[in-house]
Scaffold this motif. Sequence first.
Motif, PDB file in Angstrom:
ATOM      1  N   GLY A 103      13.556   5.994  -9.375  1.00 21.57           N
ATOM      2  CA  GLY A 103      14.721   5.118  -9.316  1.00 21.57           C
ATOM      3  C   GLY A 103      14.367   3.686  -8.955  1.00 21.57           C
ATOM      4  O   GLY A 103      13.360   3.420  -8.309  1.00 21.57           O
ATOM      5  N   ASP A 104      15.231   2.759  -9.355  1.00 19.11           N
ATOM      6  CA  ASP A 104      15.069   1.342  -9.046  1.00 19.11           C
ATOM      7  C   ASP A 104      16.389   0.818  -8.481  1.00 19.11           C
ATOM      8  O   ASP A 104      17.421   0.867  -9.143  1.00 19.11           O
ATOM      9  CB  ASP A 104      14.698   0.567 -10.310  1.00 19.11           C
ATOM     10  N   HIS A 105      16.359   0.320  -7.218  1.00 20.65           N
ATOM     11  CA  HIS A 105      17.581  -0.194  -6.587  1.00 20.65           C
ATOM     12  C   HIS A 105      17.669  -1.716  -6.643  1.00 20.65           C
ATOM     13  O   HIS A 105      18.672  -2.290  -6.241  1.00 20.65           O
ATOM     14  CB  HIS A 105      17.697   0.277  -5.137  1.00 20.65           C
ATOM     15  N   GLY A 106      16.630  -2.392  -7.112  1.00 19.80           N
ATOM     16  CA  GLY A 106      16.688  -3.832  -7.302  1.00 19.80           C
ATOM     17  C   GLY A 106      16.361  -4.674  -6.082  1.00 19.80           C
ATOM     18  O   GLY A 106      16.228  -5.893  -6.196  1.00 19.80           O
ATOM     19  N   TYR A 107      16.238  -4.063  -4.901  1.00 16.90           N
ATOM     20  CA  TYR A 107      15.876  -4.827  -3.705  1.00 16.90           C
ATOM     21  C   TYR A 107      14.354  -5.022  -3.646  1.00 16.90           C
ATOM     22  O   TYR A 107      13.596  -4.156  -4.116  1.00 16.90           O
ATOM     23  CB  TYR A 107      16.304  -4.079  -2.438  1.00 16.90           C
ATOM     24  N   PRO A 108      13.891  -6.101  -3.020  1.00 18.67           N
ATOM     25  CA  PRO A 108      12.451  -6.245  -2.816  1.00 18.67           C
ATOM     26  C   PRO A 108      11.877  -5.097  -1.986  1.00 18.67           C
ATOM     27  O   PRO A 108      10.770  -4.630  -2.228  1.00 18.67           O
ATOM     28  CB  PRO A 108      12.310  -7.578  -2.059  1.00 18.67           C
ATOM     29  N   PHE A 109      12.655  -4.636  -0.979  1.00 22.10           N
ATOM     30  CA  PHE A 109      12.189  -3.533  -0.135  1.00 22.10           C
ATOM     31  C   PHE A 109      13.396  -2.839   0.477  1.00 22.10           C
ATOM     32  O   PHE A 109      14.273  -3.486   1.043  1.00 22.10           O
ATOM     33  CB  PHE A 109      11.275  -4.042   0.985  1.00 22.10           C
ATOM     34  N   ALA A 110      13.433  -1.522   0.339  1.00 21.08           N
ATOM     35  CA  ALA A 110      14.458  -0.700   0.978  1.00 21.08           C
ATOM     36  C   ALA A 110      13.933   0.719   1.023  1.00 21.08           C
ATOM     37  O   ALA A 110      13.044   1.089   0.246  1.00 21.08           O
ATOM     38  CB  ALA A 110      15.777  -0.754   0.205  1.00 21.08           C
ATOM     39  N   THR A 111      14.460   1.526   1.941  1.00 18.50           N
ATOM     40  CA  THR A 111      14.076   2.940   2.002  1.00 18.50           C
ATOM     41  C   THR A 111      15.235   3.787   1.494  1.00 18.50           C
ATOM     42  O   THR A 111      16.399   3.432   1.643  1.00 18.50           O
ATOM     43  CB  THR A 111      13.723   3.365   3.441  1.00 18.50           C
TER      44      THR A 111
END
Length: 419
Positions: A192-200
């Motif tokens: 998956g890709d959430h579009g944030y530079p970094f997230a958990t």
Amino acid sequence: MGKVLVIGCGGVAGVAIQKCAQNDTVFDEICIASRTVSKCEALKSKLEGKTSARITTAQVDADKVDQLVALIGEVKPDIVLNLALPYQDLTIMEACLATGVDYVDTANYEAEDTEDPEWKAAYEKRCREKGFTAYFDYSYQWAYDAKFKEKGLTALLGTGFDPGVTSVFSAYALKHYFDEIHTIDILDCNGGDHGYPFATNFNPEINLREVSANGSYWENGHWVETKPMEIKREYDFEQVGRKDMYLLHHEEIESLAKNIPGVKRIRFFMTFGQSYLTHMKCLENVGMLRTDPVMFNGQEIVPIQFLKALLPDPASLGPRTVGKTNIGCIFTGIKDGKERSIKIYNVCDHQECYREVGSQAISYTTGVPAMIGTMMVMQGIWKKPGVFNLEDFDPDPYMEALNKWGLPWQVDENPVLVD
């Protein structure tokens, strides 16, 4: 039909509670309890008119046994589903013992403060005796087995996806495909890709501690420990594509090594992109993954908890996340004197999950099994006194429920093996 008390109201809990509400012929009453009762009220409002189950809410601090005992005494549930933090497993188990109620969770206990002298002494003793240095293990919860037996209560540990579904896949493979299982490779791929530079994708405190720790695997009766991210493989995942994956320590290795007779090696791999790893290493290097309190402007803060407040809430990632997960197990072993290998796996689409329950697939693949495990115990299908992992029970009814409730699985009888 019966009443479930769900403790916790984060991303996974949101899915599990919605699935309990869908399954209202089994769960006719659901009480949602959390430290932040407004979260519980918001979920209750979302479910009103969509289920025949009666939904109530309550406030509780799951760190405090007395509050938990009082709440259980007031609600009088048939079962408690713990979807709070793993730090709180033991207090909730204590409360269930005190009130005579069955217990279910999705993740094993770990200490919140890893600098606590008493905990550290026990941890260092375990490291010497067992040979792995992960902050989490099953010993604390398995130690409650005699108490649950004495009370005639069931405690079901780890009914998420991994651990949980992967444990059931292992029991199912042994029952239907093998006379002996020799190796198990658990592969967890999030494409998956959430579009944030970094997230958990789940609780940052737990996620980042797990990923930044030493890896380890079980081989020939003992643990082999590796440096963080030392072992890397590339694998082509069905419906996702080629991904880099890294060997981690994971709790189901410990229980499967104990419960799958004759297994020679168990490994766990999880996929990560390079951007995620770079961000995590930077945060670790500057001390943001520390779990012990530090003084800042005259008050104590725990760096990893402060970082959690800065990062996107995993429960908010649903509308942004596209792509699929592919999680499963590759088994090798013997059947009727001949070598064989199979893979059992599930593919889950982030956007399909969001359309159904407003969640990304990581919360979905944990929340659905949480409901199923709770149902197994509450209906008496998996019911005996003591503390158990999922592979201790007959896998067939759980596997049927996965197909029914949104996590259909597939079997590949000619899988590509991991070298």
